[in-house]
Scaffold this motif. Structure first.
Motif, PDB file in Angstrom:
ATOM      1  N   PHE A 120       0.832  -1.191   0.000  1.00 24.64           N
ATOM      2  CA  PHE A 120       0.000   0.000   0.000  1.00 24.64           C
ATOM      3  C   PHE A 120       0.871   1.247   0.000  1.00 24.64           C
ATOM      4  O   PHE A 120       2.085   1.179   0.224  1.00 24.64           O
ATOM      5  N   THR A 121       0.257   2.395  -0.240  1.00 19.94           N
ATOM      6  CA  THR A 121       0.996   3.652  -0.374  1.00 19.94           C
ATOM      7  C   THR A 121       0.756   4.544   0.831  1.00 19.94           C
ATOM      8  O   THR A 121      -0.392   4.841   1.180  1.00 19.94           O
ATOM      9  N   SER A 122       1.835   4.980   1.453  1.00 24.64           N
ATOM     10  CA  SER A 122       1.736   5.869   2.612  1.00 24.64           C
ATOM     11  C   SER A 122       1.232   7.244   2.185  1.00 24.64           C
ATOM     12  O   SER A 122       1.675   7.796   1.175  1.00 24.64           O
ATOM     13  N   ILE A 123       0.300   7.805   2.976  1.00 25.01           N
ATOM     14  CA  ILE A 123      -0.173   9.158   2.675  1.00 25.01           C
ATOM     15  C   ILE A 123       0.871  10.205   3.083  1.00 25.01           C
ATOM     16  O   ILE A 123       0.754  11.369   2.716  1.00 25.01           O
ATOM     17  N   TYR A 124       1.894   9.769   3.812  1.00 24.58           N
ATOM     18  CA  TYR A 124       2.911  10.713   4.284  1.00 24.58           C
ATOM     19  C   TYR A 124       3.857  11.130   3.162  1.00 24.58           C
ATOM     20  O   TYR A 124       4.088  12.325   2.939  1.00 24.58           O
ATOM     21  N   ASP A 125       4.391  10.138   2.446  1.00 27.08           N
ATOM     22  CA  ASP A 125       5.385  10.471   1.420  1.00 27.08           C
ATOM     23  C   ASP A 125       5.253   9.649   0.144  1.00 27.08           C
ATOM     24  O   ASP A 125       6.107   9.726  -0.737  1.00 27.08           O
ATOM     25  N   GLY A 126       4.175   8.861   0.046  1.00 28.85           N
ATOM     26  CA  GLY A 126       3.972   8.079  -1.170  1.00 28.85           C
ATOM     27  C   GLY A 126       4.785   6.807  -1.240  1.00 28.85           C
ATOM     28  O   GLY A 126       4.749   6.097  -2.255  1.00 28.85           O
ATOM     29  N   SER A 127       5.522   6.494  -0.181  1.00 24.47           N
ATOM     30  CA  SER A 127       6.315   5.260  -0.178  1.00 24.47           C
ATOM     31  C   SER A 127       5.413   4.049   0.060  1.00 24.47           C
ATOM     32  O   SER A 127       4.274   4.169   0.509  1.00 24.47           O
ATOM     33  N   SER A 128       5.951   2.868  -0.259  1.00 22.77           N
ATOM     34  CA  SER A 128       5.187   1.638  -0.090  1.00 22.77           C
ATOM     35  C   SER A 128       5.372   1.071   1.314  1.00 22.77           C
ATOM     36  O   SER A 128       6.429   1.244   1.929  1.00 22.77           O
ATOM     37  N   MET A 146       2.770   3.530   9.152  1.00 24.09           N
ATOM     38  CA  MET A 146       3.550   3.963  10.310  1.00 24.09           C
ATOM     39  C   MET A 146       4.188   5.337  10.106  1.00 24.09           C
ATOM     40  O   MET A 146       4.322   6.108  11.056  1.00 24.09           O
ATOM     41  N   LYS A 147       4.588   5.658   8.885  1.00 31.50           N
ATOM     42  CA  LYS A 147       5.158   6.990   8.642  1.00 31.50           C
ATOM     43  C   LYS A 147       4.107   8.072   8.912  1.00 31.50           C
ATOM     44  O   LYS A 147       4.414   9.112   9.512  1.00 31.50           O
ATOM     45  N   ALA A 148       2.887   7.828   8.465  1.00 29.77           N
ATOM     46  CA  ALA A 148       1.812   8.790   8.713  1.00 29.77           C
ATOM     47  C   ALA A 148       1.491   8.846  10.208  1.00 29.77           C
ATOM     48  O   ALA A 148       1.277   9.922  10.769  1.00 29.77           O
ATOM     49  N   TYR A 149       1.474   7.686  10.849  1.00 35.37           N
ATOM     50  CA  TYR A 149       1.193   7.626  12.287  1.00 35.37           C
ATOM     51  C   TYR A 149       2.206   8.455  13.077  1.00 35.37           C
ATOM     52  O   TYR A 149       1.834   9.255  13.949  1.00 35.37           O
ATOM     53  N   GLU A 150       3.463   8.267  12.776  1.00 33.57           N
ATOM     54  CA  GLU A 150       4.512   8.997  13.492  1.00 33.57           C
ATOM     55  C   GLU A 150       4.471  10.487  13.208  1.00 33.57           C
ATOM     56  O   GLU A 150       4.924  11.304  14.020  1.00 33.57           O
ATOM     57  N   ALA A 151       3.898  10.869  12.064  1.00 27.71           N
ATOM     58  CA  ALA A 151       3.758  12.285  11.720  1.00 27.71           C
ATOM     59  C   ALA A 151       2.453  12.878  12.261  1.00 27.71           C
ATOM     60  O   ALA A 151       2.155  14.050  12.008  1.00 27.71           O
ATOM     61  N   GLY A 152       1.686  12.066  12.996  1.00 29.32           N
ATOM     62  CA  GLY A 152       0.427  12.544  13.569  1.00 29.32           C
ATOM     63  C   GLY A 152      -0.731  12.572  12.598  1.00 29.32           C
ATOM     64  O   GLY A 152      -1.771  13.188  12.876  1.00 29.32           O
ATOM     65  N   MET A 153      -0.588  11.911  11.461  1.00 31.01           N
ATOM     66  CA  MET A 153      -1.658  11.869  10.460  1.00 31.01           C
ATOM     67  C   MET A 153      -2.528  10.637  10.726  1.00 31.01           C
ATOM     68  O   MET A 153      -2.363   9.593  10.097  1.00 31.01           O
ATOM     69  N   ASN A 154      -3.452  10.782  11.668  1.00 30.49           N
ATOM     70  CA  ASN A 154      -4.208   9.625  12.153  1.00 30.49           C
ATOM     71  C   ASN A 154      -5.710   9.778  11.958  1.00 30.49           C
ATOM     72  O   ASN A 154      -6.245  10.893  11.935  1.00 30.49           O
TER      73      ASN A 154
END
Length: 296
Positions: free
Chosen positions: A97-105, A177-185
């Motif tokens: 899947f694609t992270s909403i934080y930076d587009g990484s998988s 997890m990248k979004a989670y750590e950035a507070g994007m929850n």
């Protein structure tokens, strides 16, 4: 004349007493929450309106955990009814899947997901409806991410606003997890979840037919250690839980054998003793049930 006055008195008493009991119960629950480590919110509504509502910190924001899967299901049924796809259509089971934080998988970890059976089907086809059932009944994170990719989280939020749920935010899939750590929850309030379950009960979330089918899926719930835990087996419960570290939620439509029903949402955060907090919340659910039973 005396008999008329007595009848009038009894009618007034019967109207006031349930309201008084509801107020007393709210005060008691407030006290229990204050005496229990952690932060809690509650939203209760008697859909027959006889026992009114109880609202405690109902607009406080909480990490949604898996309660966000109910809004996702509603969006799936809404798009299916609009003809965008059929619930019988199939999707390929995947774990990328694609992270909403930076587009990484990113991928999900088998040991962190309660819907483990689905991982053996990666690369195979599964119907959209079956994925929704997995998402709700087993709280499968893998199924959730596949389904969110289909309907788009932005559309989920738009539909929630149309239902009056102004503070539910479904931003992303699970374990980003990248979004989670950035507070994007993903976040929610007890009040908004109450509105959603009330809409489902009244056939106004999507349509009477679709809502009936969604409630049947919610009744397949395998996680029953909170709202249903202490209730009798003859009570019909359509619920969706959610939990992460320090958090345990439940949201439900509860239908009594006499035909009455109520919505109950219990949210928590910052719990250090998850077992104690869960037991307390299950006890609150039983207190709400007793209120309904004692005031037919």
């Amino acid at each position: 004349m005396k008999y008329s006055f007595l009848l009038f008195f009894l009618m007034i008493s019967s109207a006031v007493l349930p309201q008084q009991e509801t107020q007393i119960l709210q005060q008691k629950i407030d006290s229990i929450f204050a005496d229990t480590q952690g932060d809690y919110a509650l939203a209760y509504k008697d859909l027959s309106e006889g026992n009114g509502t109880i609202l405690i910190d109902e607009h406080e924001n909480f990490h949604a955990a898996s309660t966000m899967k109910t809004p996702v299901m509603i969006e799936v049924f809404k798009q299916a009814e609009a003809g965008k796809f059929s619930l019988d259509d199939s999707l390929t089971v995947k774990n990328e899947f694609t992270s909403i934080y930076d587009g990484s998988s990113y991928s999900l970890e088998l040991g962190r997901d309660s819907g483990e059976h689905l991982y053996s089907q990666i690369g195979k086809k599964r119907s959209i409806k079956d994925l929704v059932i997995d998402m709700i009944s087993q709280s499968s994170n893998l199924a959730t991410n596949i389904v969110i990719e289909l309907v788009d989280a932005k559309n989920v939020n738009k539909s929630m606003r149309e239902l009056g749920a102004k503070n539910i935010d479904v931003l992303r899939g699970v374990e980003d997890m990248k979004a989670y750590e950035a507070g994007m929850n993903n976040s929610t309030t007890a009040y908004d979840l109450m509105l959603i379950f009330e809409a489902l009960a009244n056939g106004k979330a999507v349509s009477p037919e679709a809502d009936k089918e969604m409630l049947e899926i919610l009744r397949l719930q395998l996680h029953t250690d909170l709202i249903p835990a202490l209730l009798p087996r003859d009570v019909k419960i359509a619920n969706k839980t959610g939990w992460i570290t320090g958090v345990h939620h439940d949201s439900a439509l509860v239908e009594l054998p006499d035909g009455r029903s109520y919505v109950l949402v219990l949210l928590s955060k910052n719990m250090k003793d998850m077992e104690a907090g869960t037991e307390m919340l299950a006890g609150i659910s039983k207190m709400i049930y007793d209120l309904m039973i004692n005031n037919p």
